[in-house]
Design a protein around this motif. Structure first.
Motif, PDB file in Angstrom:
ATOM      1  N   PRO A  19     -14.325  16.808  -6.112  1.00 44.73           N
ATOM      2  CA  PRO A  19     -15.179  15.723  -6.602  1.00 44.73           C
ATOM      3  C   PRO A  19     -16.564  15.781  -5.973  1.00 44.73           C
ATOM      4  O   PRO A  19     -16.711  16.200  -4.815  1.00 44.73           O
ATOM      5  N   ALA A  20     -17.564  15.352  -6.714  1.00 41.65           N
ATOM      6  CA  ALA A  20     -18.931  15.356  -6.186  1.00 41.65           C
ATOM      7  C   ALA A  20     -19.157  14.210  -5.207  1.00 41.65           C
ATOM      8  O   ALA A  20     -19.986  14.302  -4.299  1.00 41.65           O
ATOM      9  N   ARG A  21     -18.418  13.132  -5.384  1.00 42.83           N
ATOM     10  CA  ARG A  21     -18.572  11.961  -4.520  1.00 42.83           C
ATOM     11  C   ARG A  21     -17.200  11.367  -4.221  1.00 42.83           C
ATOM     12  O   ARG A  21     -16.333  11.344  -5.100  1.00 42.83           O
ATOM     13  N   ILE A  22     -17.047  10.877  -3.008  1.00 46.50           N
ATOM     14  CA  ILE A  22     -15.805  10.249  -2.574  1.00 46.50           C
ATOM     15  C   ILE A  22     -16.095   8.819  -2.147  1.00 46.50           C
ATOM     16  O   ILE A  22     -17.092   8.548  -1.468  1.00 46.50           O
ATOM     17  N   ARG A  23     -15.226   7.913  -2.568  1.00 47.46           N
ATOM     18  CA  ARG A  23     -15.315   6.537  -2.052  1.00 47.46           C
ATOM     19  C   ARG A  23     -14.355   6.410  -0.881  1.00 47.46           C
ATOM     20  O   ARG A  23     -13.144   6.608  -1.030  1.00 47.46           O
ATOM     21  N   ILE A  24     -14.893   6.108   0.274  1.00 41.43           N
ATOM     22  CA  ILE A  24     -14.058   5.889   1.446  1.00 41.43           C
ATOM     23  C   ILE A  24     -13.648   4.424   1.489  1.00 41.43           C
ATOM     24  O   ILE A  24     -14.495   3.528   1.468  1.00 41.43           O
ATOM     25  N   HIS A  25     -12.350   4.203   1.531  1.00 42.71           N
ATOM     26  CA  HIS A  25     -11.802   2.853   1.650  1.00 42.71           C
ATOM     27  C   HIS A  25     -11.542   2.635   3.139  1.00 42.71           C
ATOM     28  O   HIS A  25     -10.530   3.064   3.679  1.00 42.71           O
ATOM     29  N   GLU A  26     -12.487   1.995   3.805  1.00 39.04           N
ATOM     30  CA  GLU A  26     -12.429   1.827   5.256  1.00 39.04           C
ATOM     31  C   GLU A  26     -11.423   0.729   5.636  1.00 39.04           C
ATOM     32  O   GLU A  26     -11.539  -0.405   5.193  1.00 39.04           O
ATOM     33  N   VAL A  27     -10.444   1.098   6.464  1.00 40.60           N
ATOM     34  CA  VAL A  27      -9.367   0.161   6.816  1.00 40.60           C
ATOM     35  C   VAL A  27      -9.377  -0.218   8.301  1.00 40.60           C
ATOM     36  O   VAL A  27      -8.460  -0.886   8.781  1.00 40.60           O
ATOM     37  N   GLY A  28     -10.417   0.195   9.032  1.00 37.96           N
ATOM     38  CA  GLY A  28     -10.407  -0.032  10.472  1.00 37.96           C
ATOM     39  C   GLY A  28     -10.322  -1.482  10.893  1.00 37.96           C
ATOM     40  O   GLY A  28      -9.631  -1.815  11.866  1.00 37.96           O
ATOM     41  N   MET A 185       2.480  -0.213 -10.243  1.00 36.98           N
ATOM     42  CA  MET A 185       1.351  -0.164 -11.165  1.00 36.98           C
ATOM     43  C   MET A 185       1.625  -0.963 -12.434  1.00 36.98           C
ATOM     44  O   MET A 185       0.717  -1.589 -12.994  1.00 36.98           O
ATOM     45  N   ASP A 186       2.875  -0.963 -12.876  1.00 39.17           N
ATOM     46  CA  ASP A 186       3.233  -1.704 -14.087  1.00 39.17           C
ATOM     47  C   ASP A 186       3.077  -3.217 -13.909  1.00 39.17           C
ATOM     48  O   ASP A 186       3.009  -3.954 -14.901  1.00 39.17           O
ATOM     49  N   LEU A 187       3.025  -3.683 -12.668  1.00 40.52           N
ATOM     50  CA  LEU A 187       2.775  -5.102 -12.425  1.00 40.52           C
ATOM     51  C   LEU A 187       1.354  -5.490 -12.791  1.00 40.52           C
ATOM     52  O   LEU A 187       1.058  -6.672 -12.971  1.00 40.52           O
ATOM     53  N   GLY A 188       0.465  -4.476 -12.857  1.00 43.38           N
ATOM     54  CA  GLY A 188      -0.931  -4.748 -13.204  1.00 43.38           C
ATOM     55  C   GLY A 188      -1.931  -4.350 -12.145  1.00 43.38           C
ATOM     56  O   GLY A 188      -3.117  -4.696 -12.252  1.00 43.38           O
ATOM     57  N   CYS A 189      -1.486  -3.610 -11.121  1.00 39.15           N
ATOM     58  CA  CYS A 189      -2.427  -3.171 -10.088  1.00 39.15           C
ATOM     59  C   CYS A 189      -3.489  -2.248 -10.686  1.00 39.15           C
ATOM     60  O   CYS A 189      -3.198  -1.442 -11.571  1.00 39.15           O
ATOM     61  N   ASP A 190      -4.702  -2.383 -10.197  1.00 36.09           N
ATOM     62  CA  ASP A 190      -5.799  -1.523 -10.651  1.00 36.09           C
ATOM     63  C   ASP A 190      -5.799  -0.185  -9.930  1.00 36.09           C
ATOM     64  O   ASP A 190      -6.339   0.797 -10.453  1.00 36.09           O
ATOM     65  N   GLU A 191      -5.223  -0.155  -8.754  1.00 35.48           N
ATOM     66  CA  GLU A 191      -5.334   1.010  -7.895  1.00 35.48           C
ATOM     67  C   GLU A 191      -4.068   1.142  -7.063  1.00 35.48           C
ATOM     68  O   GLU A 191      -3.443   0.143  -6.696  1.00 35.48           O
ATOM     69  N   LEU A 192      -3.693   2.382  -6.774  1.00 37.30           N
ATOM     70  CA  LEU A 192      -2.502   2.672  -5.976  1.00 37.30           C
ATOM     71  C   LEU A 192      -2.912   3.498  -4.770  1.00 37.30           C
ATOM     72  O   LEU A 192      -3.572   4.530  -4.906  1.00 37.30           O
ATOM     73  N   SER A 193      -2.535   3.051  -3.564  1.00 40.60           N
ATOM     74  CA  SER A 193      -2.796   3.818  -2.350  1.00 40.60           C
ATOM     75  C   SER A 193      -1.479   4.379  -1.829  1.00 40.60           C
ATOM     76  O   SER A 193      -0.552   3.631  -1.507  1.00 40.60           O
ATOM     77  N   LEU A 194      -1.402   5.710  -1.745  1.00 39.25           N
ATOM     78  CA  LEU A 194      -0.182   6.381  -1.303  1.00 39.25           C
ATOM     79  C   LEU A 194      -0.217   6.551   0.209  1.00 39.25           C
ATOM     80  O   LEU A 194      -1.062   7.263   0.743  1.00 39.25           O
ATOM     81  N   ILE A 223      -5.625   6.553  -8.180  1.00 40.53           N
ATOM     82  CA  ILE A 223      -4.864   6.843  -6.965  1.00 40.53           C
ATOM     83  C   ILE A 223      -5.799   7.051  -5.783  1.00 40.53           C
ATOM     84  O   ILE A 223      -6.810   7.748  -5.866  1.00 40.53           O
ATOM     85  N   GLY A 224      -5.443   6.429  -4.659  1.00 36.07           N
ATOM     86  CA  GLY A 224      -6.076   6.706  -3.381  1.00 36.07           C
ATOM     87  C   GLY A 224      -5.029   7.257  -2.429  1.00 36.07           C
ATOM     88  O   GLY A 224      -3.823   7.116  -2.669  1.00 36.07           O
ATOM     89  N   VAL A 225      -5.469   7.902  -1.361  1.00 38.74           N
ATOM     90  CA  VAL A 225      -4.530   8.453  -0.386  1.00 38.74           C
ATOM     91  C   VAL A 225      -4.816   7.879   0.989  1.00 38.74           C
ATOM     92  O   VAL A 225      -5.968   7.619   1.350  1.00 38.74           O
ATOM     93  N   VAL A 246      -8.358  13.567  -6.636  1.00 39.46           N
ATOM     94  CA  VAL A 246      -8.428  12.235  -6.027  1.00 39.46           C
ATOM     95  C   VAL A 246      -9.818  12.026  -5.434  1.00 39.46           C
ATOM     96  O   VAL A 246     -10.369  12.918  -4.775  1.00 39.46           O
ATOM     97  N   SER A 247     -10.382  10.845  -5.652  1.00 39.19           N
ATOM     98  CA  SER A 247     -11.730  10.573  -5.152  1.00 39.19           C
ATOM     99  C   SER A 247     -11.809   9.282  -4.341  1.00 39.19           C
ATOM    100  O   SER A 247     -12.902   8.786  -4.073  1.00 39.19           O
ATOM    101  N   THR A 248     -10.661   8.730  -3.949  1.00 41.45           N
ATOM    102  CA  THR A 248     -10.621   7.569  -3.058  1.00 41.45           C
ATOM    103  C   THR A 248      -9.743   7.920  -1.866  1.00 41.45           C
ATOM    104  O   THR A 248      -8.573   8.294  -2.030  1.00 41.45           O
ATOM    105  N   VAL A 249     -10.318   7.823  -0.675  1.00 38.75           N
ATOM    106  CA  VAL A 249      -9.599   8.202   0.540  1.00 38.75           C
ATOM    107  C   VAL A 249      -9.686   7.065   1.547  1.00 38.75           C
ATOM    108  O   VAL A 249     -10.779   6.590   1.878  1.00 38.75           O
ATOM    109  N   ASP A 250      -8.537   6.623   2.042  1.00 40.02           N
ATOM    110  CA  ASP A 250      -8.502   5.609   3.090  1.00 40.02           C
ATOM    111  C   ASP A 250      -8.743   6.277   4.439  1.00 40.02           C
ATOM    112  O   ASP A 250      -8.250   7.380   4.702  1.00 40.02           O
TER     113      ASP A 250
END
Length: 325
Positions: A19-28, A185-194, A223-225, A246-250
């Motif tokens: 991917p050209a760009r990654i969104r970092i999902h900061e959890v600190g 996801m079938d509940l309606g979540c927009d995003e899944l973090s594995l 999907i995020g990881v 994948v372009s979302t990383v925690d």
């Protein structure tokens, strides 16, 4: 004795197919601090989040609206969230919060939270220990939470823990993880973090799970990881996920974190280590590595111990030698 020169930034050598760009999902601020034994003052948490935003992170998970009995470190959610009001709104950053149930959702929505996360398990043992429910029972608990959040216009993230291994059950079959992930996801979540909660994943396992999820209709873009670095595999597993698209990383600033209900879970992937690798690959994150490193050094001072992040240690000035040295 002279201090050796340090390389400020990695050489950029792009690799094909990433991917050209990654969104970092900061959890600190949430996952990173939740396991701290000494209570971190609310003002320190607020400044930490402001510093992370100033470093260029666009998604910073702020806190958790769990009962204080279960996670005392995050008992100040109602006091903390209003201190972050200047960061949200038009042109601001995303401030997700974790909610365990409908009561937690009510507390979060009352304060204006617009990004919600629920936290499920792929295994029965961890579901029982973490949520005091079966996997099916936890999904039933999440259903009205997700439904109400979506009706209120909130974005919903579904965390799924123990996706690669469980300290009580051992390796977790890919099909089992896919079944629970699809149900979430079938509940309606927009995003899944594995979540690789205990850090046992390897790159082939990561690719296998991502492919199986795609085969069941879960798109890579949702999907995020979330990798832990117990066996030093977090960056290699992240690269495998990036190669899959994948372009979302925690990640957690300074490598803070663990899990209070899984003692073998060590620190999260350090955000600085992730940014160093991504910069070397020519992948845009929008993050100022120097500012981020300074933030983790600052927080380490508040916590009274050095950051476990290798990049933070490499880029931080060495203390001056004592006269005896």
């Amino acid at each position: 004795m002279t201090t050796p020169e340090r390389v400020a930034l990695p050489m950029t050598v792009p690799a094909p197919g990433l991917p050209a760009r990654i969104r970092i999902h900061e959890v600190g601020a949430r996952d990173g601090l939740q396991n701290e034994k000494a209570v971190v003052p609310t003002a320190v948490k607020a400044e930490f989040i402001h510093r992370l935003a100033a470093a260029g992170l666009t998604t910073v998970e702020a806190t958790s609206f769990v009962h204080p009995k279960w996670v005392p470190q995050l008992a100040d959610a109602e006091a903390l969230f209003p201190l972050l009001g200047d960061l949200s709104g038009a042109g601001g950053i995303a401030l997700p919060v974790l909610v365990p149930n409908e009561r937690g959702l009510e507390r979060a929505l009352a304060l204006g939270a617009r990004r919600i996360a629920v936290f499920g398990s792929a295994t029965e043992t961890f579901a029982a220990r973490n949520l005091n429910r079966t996997v099916a029972g936890s999904l039933a608990m999440f259903e009205p939470v997700v439904g109400r959040a979506k009706a209120d216009g909130a974005h919903v993230r579904g965390y799924l823990s123990m996706c690669f291994g469980d300290p009580w059950e051992g390796p977790v079959p890919v099909r089992q993880v896919v079944r629970v992930a699809k149900a979430l996801m079938d509940l309606g979540c927009d995003e899944l973090s594995l979540g690789d909660t205990i850090g046992v994943a390897t790159p082939g396992h990561v690719r296998s799970l991502l492919t199986a999820l795609n085969d069941e209709g879960v798109p890579t873009g949702s999907i995020g990881v979330h990798f832990h670095d117990t066996y030093g595999q977090a960056l290699s597993n992240t690269l495998a996920a990036l190669q899959h698209g994948v372009s979302t990383v925690d990640a957690s600033a300074g490598g803070l974190g663990g899990c209070p209900y899984a003692k073998s879970a060590t620190g999260n992937l350090a955000t600085e280590d992730l940014v160093w690798m991504l910069q070397g690959l020519g992948i845009d994150t929008g993050v100022d590595l120097d500012a981020l490193t300074a933030t983790s050094v600052w927080l380490a001072g508040k916590l009274g111990r050095p950051s476990p992040s290798r990049t933070v240690r490499a880029l931080s000035p060495s203390p001056a030698p004592s006269p005896e040295e």
